[in-house]
Design a protein around this motif. Structure first.
Motif, PDB file in Angstrom:
ATOM      1  N   ALA A 144     -65.256   4.255 -13.305  1.00  0.00           N
ATOM      2  CA  ALA A 144     -65.519   2.838 -13.574  1.00  0.00           C
ATOM      3  C   ALA A 144     -64.244   2.036 -13.358  1.00  0.00           C
ATOM      4  N   GLY A 145     -64.414   0.741 -13.291  1.00  0.00           N
ATOM      5  CA  GLY A 145     -63.271  -0.163 -13.158  1.00  0.00           C
ATOM      6  C   GLY A 145     -63.715  -1.599 -13.282  1.00  0.00           C
ATOM      7  N   TYR A 146     -62.744  -2.487 -13.138  1.00  0.00           N
ATOM      8  CA  TYR A 146     -63.002  -3.925 -13.278  1.00  0.00           C
ATOM      9  C   TYR A 146     -62.316  -4.661 -12.144  1.00  0.00           C
ATOM     10  N   GLU A 147     -63.116  -5.091 -11.194  1.00  0.00           N
ATOM     11  CA  GLU A 147     -62.577  -5.742 -10.001  1.00  0.00           C
ATOM     12  C   GLU A 147     -61.984  -7.120 -10.281  1.00  0.00           C
ATOM     13  N   GLY A 148     -62.305  -7.685 -11.454  1.00  0.00           N
ATOM     14  CA  GLY A 148     -61.740  -8.983 -11.801  1.00  0.00           C
ATOM     15  C   GLY A 148     -60.245  -8.931 -12.038  1.00  0.00           C
ATOM     16  N   GLU A 149     -59.676  -7.727 -12.189  1.00  0.00           N
ATOM     17  CA  GLU A 149     -58.235  -7.585 -12.399  1.00  0.00           C
ATOM     18  C   GLU A 149     -57.473  -7.314 -11.108  1.00  0.00           C
ATOM     19  N   VAL A 150     -58.136  -7.315  -9.962  1.00  0.00           N
ATOM     20  CA  VAL A 150     -57.427  -7.111  -8.701  1.00  0.00           C
ATOM     21  C   VAL A 150     -56.387  -8.213  -8.537  1.00  0.00           C
ATOM     22  N   PRO A 151     -55.118  -7.870  -8.359  1.00  0.00           N
ATOM     23  CA  PRO A 151     -54.102  -8.909  -8.190  1.00  0.00           C
ATOM     24  C   PRO A 151     -54.389  -9.783  -6.967  1.00  0.00           C
ATOM     25  N   GLN A 152     -54.222 -11.093  -7.153  1.00  0.00           N
ATOM     26  CA  GLN A 152     -54.472 -12.060  -6.071  1.00  0.00           C
ATOM     27  C   GLN A 152     -55.842 -11.808  -5.432  1.00  0.00           C
ATOM     28  N   ALA A 153     -56.832 -11.729  -6.288  1.00  0.00           N
ATOM     29  CA  ALA A 153     -58.173 -11.352  -5.833  1.00  0.00           C
ATOM     30  C   ALA A 153     -58.703 -12.285  -4.755  1.00  0.00           C
ATOM     31  N   ASP A 154     -59.200 -11.702  -3.707  1.00  0.00           N
ATOM     32  CA  ASP A 154     -59.975 -12.397  -2.684  1.00  0.00           C
ATOM     33  C   ASP A 154     -61.024 -11.399  -2.210  1.00  0.00           C
ATOM     34  N   PRO A 155     -61.998 -11.825  -1.394  1.00  0.00           N
ATOM     35  CA  PRO A 155     -63.082 -10.905  -1.026  1.00  0.00           C
ATOM     36  C   PRO A 155     -62.622  -9.574  -0.453  1.00  0.00           C
ATOM     37  N   GLU A 156     -61.624  -9.586   0.417  1.00  0.00           N
ATOM     38  CA  GLU A 156     -61.211  -8.337   1.040  1.00  0.00           C
ATOM     39  C   GLU A 156     -60.493  -7.422   0.048  1.00  0.00           C
ATOM     40  N   ARG A 157     -59.610  -7.980  -0.782  1.00  0.00           N
ATOM     41  CA  ARG A 157     -58.914  -7.154  -1.774  1.00  0.00           C
ATOM     42  C   ARG A 157     -59.913  -6.547  -2.772  1.00  0.00           C
ATOM     43  N   VAL A 158     -60.879  -7.354  -3.194  1.00  0.00           N
ATOM     44  CA  VAL A 158     -61.876  -6.853  -4.144  1.00  0.00           C
ATOM     45  C   VAL A 158     -62.702  -5.747  -3.512  1.00  0.00           C
ATOM     46  N   ARG A 159     -63.146  -5.948  -2.280  1.00  0.00           N
ATOM     47  CA  ARG A 159     -63.962  -4.923  -1.613  1.00  0.00           C
ATOM     48  C   ARG A 159     -63.157  -3.654  -1.361  1.00  0.00           C
ATOM     49  N   SER A 160     -61.867  -3.797  -1.051  1.00  0.00           N
ATOM     50  CA  SER A 160     -61.029  -2.627  -0.842  1.00  0.00           C
ATOM     51  C   SER A 160     -60.922  -1.808  -2.129  1.00  0.00           C
ATOM     52  N   TYR A 161     -60.752  -2.482  -3.255  1.00  0.00           N
ATOM     53  CA  TYR A 161     -60.691  -1.781  -4.540  1.00  0.00           C
ATOM     54  C   TYR A 161     -62.008  -1.068  -4.838  1.00  0.00           C
ATOM     55  N   LEU A 162     -63.120  -1.749  -4.610  1.00  0.00           N
ATOM     56  CA  LEU A 162     -64.421  -1.145  -4.901  1.00  0.00           C
ATOM     57  C   LEU A 162     -64.694   0.055  -3.994  1.00  0.00           C
ATOM     58  N   ARG A 163     -64.220   0.006  -2.758  1.00  0.00           N
ATOM     59  CA  ARG A 163     -64.357   1.172  -1.872  1.00  0.00           C
ATOM     60  C   ARG A 163     -63.553   2.351  -2.422  1.00  0.00           C
ATOM     61  N   ARG A 164     -62.391   2.076  -2.989  1.00  0.00           N
ATOM     62  CA  ARG A 164     -61.590   3.137  -3.610  1.00  0.00           C
ATOM     63  C   ARG A 164     -62.341   3.740  -4.797  1.00  0.00           C
ATOM     64  N   LEU A 165     -63.011   2.888  -5.560  1.00  0.00           N
ATOM     65  CA  LEU A 165     -63.766   3.371  -6.722  1.00  0.00           C
ATOM     66  C   LEU A 165     -64.896   4.297  -6.277  1.00  0.00           C
ATOM     67  N   VAL A 166     -65.618   3.892  -5.250  1.00  0.00           N
ATOM     68  CA  VAL A 166     -66.708   4.715  -4.723  1.00  0.00           C
ATOM     69  C   VAL A 166     -66.154   6.037  -4.172  1.00  0.00           C
ATOM     70  N   ALA A 167     -65.023   5.960  -3.462  1.00  0.00           N
ATOM     71  CA  ALA A 167     -64.420   7.174  -2.910  1.00  0.00           C
ATOM     72  C   ALA A 167     -63.967   8.121  -4.019  1.00  0.00           C
ATOM     73  N   LEU A 168     -63.496   7.568  -5.128  1.00  0.00           N
ATOM     74  CA  LEU A 168     -63.079   8.409  -6.248  1.00  0.00           C
ATOM     75  C   LEU A 168     -64.272   9.162  -6.827  1.00  0.00           C
ATOM     76  N   ALA A 169     -65.396   8.488  -6.966  1.00  0.00           N
ATOM     77  CA  ALA A 169     -66.596   9.166  -7.462  1.00  0.00           C
ATOM     78  C   ALA A 169     -66.968  10.330  -6.551  1.00  0.00           C
ATOM     79  N   ALA A 170     -66.924  10.091  -5.251  1.00  0.00           N
ATOM     80  CA  ALA A 170     -67.276  11.152  -4.302  1.00  0.00           C
ATOM     81  C   ALA A 170     -66.280  12.310  -4.365  1.00  0.00           C
ATOM     82  N   ASP A 171     -64.998  11.986  -4.524  1.00  0.00           N
ATOM     83  CA  ASP A 171     -63.974  13.030  -4.578  1.00  0.00           C
ATOM     84  C   ASP A 171     -64.124  13.904  -5.827  1.00  0.00           C
TER      85      ASP A 171
END
Length: 429
Positions: free
Chosen positions: A218-245
């Motif tokens: 789990a995580g909270y994308e609202g804490e992504v530093p300098q959040a913008d669509p690409e930074r938020v999506r990059s973080y969420l992709r990392r979260l999904v990849a962690l679940a798979a790993d």
């Protein structure tokens, strides 16, 4: 058992006596029960009905609209929903959210969990680390007493796992506590592991206990530093990849499903997109969204950032709060003061916005009136030339950030569009 106790606790809310503890309510209602006062259907704006200023009100129509909209949104995107209850800490709203299809309620600290359990909430996601031994002993007792109770919380350190394990072993816990590894949103963000290796170390530590069960990430994308669509999506992709790993490493072996959770109130569209890309895992996946501010929405922070603004075809949330205050001083043509301040209005992100003025039963736009500051019990208003406002007028203020609106009011009238109060919402902060 817990649900029956919760239903009884909800019923008791209507039996609570109205008195001086509750701001804005009619003085002549003292001694009535909340249920008796609601049955009278008094009107916020009718002087004889006695509401005093300032008074915060929730729109009955907008509240229902927002509840229904998020229900249809989550169903449409195949998401389970555990709205963050810390926004309101209102058990009546928890149960309305559950009736609108919520999987459970998200909370942040042990006190909030105790409130939710007192009102029979069957599933709780604690979006925080929990290393308090006394709280863990209480959680263990709840899990033992109620086999239907589901509880999930964050872990983000080996030390935290050790503290949890020690407390739960001492409690004689009969059921393991379900945990998810929290992935931090980046350097300089809030809690959560920072690397995949760190996450694996925490997961391995959980696997080495009998008191904890790893069920997801789990995580909270609202804490992504300098959040913008690409930074938020990059973080969420990392979260999904962690679940798979972690799944590939066999670390969810004793789970019944894999929880993948994120979702504040600003980027849940990105969460929905990212969760659509979760690959097939070894177990069913619970895609759990946690957005909570939607219940009342707001007239500031989230209104600017809401995903529904970016994707208008999904619908639109509606601000449901309005704070009514009275003009008590007009010392100069450029100034007026209303009797609501920091004790009454959210102000941590944006100042309230003057929306309407009422005089003699007539409501009009608050043209030329701007809130420039708040004292403890006063709103400072700048009035432009021609602004029609005088002592005795009521001004309706729109509020920013619902997370700091509910906590200032313990009993909130729910009013229909004409001002008729049909219910009262009890909060517990």
């Amino acid at each position: 058992m817990a649900r029956e106790a919760g239903s009884e606790a909800l019923a008791h809310l209507a039996e609570e006596r109205v008195d001086h503890r509750f701001k804005g309510l009619p003085p002549d209602a003292d001694g009535l029960t909340v249920g008796e006062l609601a049955a009278q259907r008094r009107n916020l704006f009718r002087e004889a009905d006695g509401f005093t200023s300032p008074v915060l009100a929730l729109s009955a129509e907008r509240l229902e609209h927002n509840l229904a909209l998020m229900e249809t949104y989550t169903v449409r995107h195949g998401l389970a929903f555990a709205p963050h209850g810390k926004t309101s800490m209102a058990p009546q709203l928890f149960h309305r959210q559950l009736r609108h299809g919520a999987w459970g309620i998200t909370l942040a600290v042990p006190h909030q969990v105790r409130v939710a359990r007192a009102f029979g909430v069957p599933r709780i996601f604690l979006a925080n680390e929990l290393v308090d031994a006394a709280a863990l002993r209480w959680i263990a007792a709840e899990l033992t007493a109620d086999p239907a109770f589901r509880f999930v919380c964050y872990v983000d350190s080996v030390r935290g796992v050790e503290l949890m394990d020690s407390a739960l072993r001492d409690s004689g816990s009969a059921r393991p506590v379900d945990v998810v590894v929290e992935l931090g949103a980046g350097e300089g963000a809030r809690t959560g592991v920072r690397t995949q290796a760190g996450a694996r170390a925490v997961a391995d530590a959980v696997a080495g206990t009998r008191t904890l069960r790893l069920v997801g990430v789990a995580g909270y994308e609202g804490e992504v530093p300098q959040a913008d669509p690409e930074r938020v999506r990059s973080y969420l992709r990392r979260l999904v990849a962690l679940a798979a790993d972690l799944d590939k490493g066999g670390l969810f072996g004793s789970a019944e499903e894999i929880v993948v959770s994120a979702g504040g109130s600003a980027w849940f569209d990105a969460v929905a997109e990212a969760f659509e890309e979760i690959p097939a895992l070894s177990l069913p996946v619970l895609k759990l969204l946690r957005s909570g501010a939607y219940v009342s929405h707001d007239d500031g922070h989230y209104r600017r950032l809401t995903p529904f603004t970016r994707v208008p075809e999904e619908g639109a949330l509606e601000p449901a709060f309005r704070l009514w205050a009275q003009i008590v001083s007009r010392p100069t043509p450029e100034q007026a003061f209303a009797n609501a301040g920091k004790r009454d209005a959210a102000y941590d992100l944006d100042l309230p916005a003057a929306q309407v003025v009422r005089r003699g039963g007539v409501e009009r736009a608050a043209d030329g009136i701007t809130v420039t500051g708040l004292s403890d019990q006063h709103a400072w208003l700048r009035t432009e030339p021609g602004a029609d406002v005088e002592v005795g007028d009521w001004v309706g203020l729109g509020l920013s950030h619902p997370c700091t609106s509910f906590d200032k009011w313990q009993l909130i009238p729910v009013a229909e569009a004409d001002g008729t109060v049909v219910d009262y919402i009890r909060t517990y902060f």
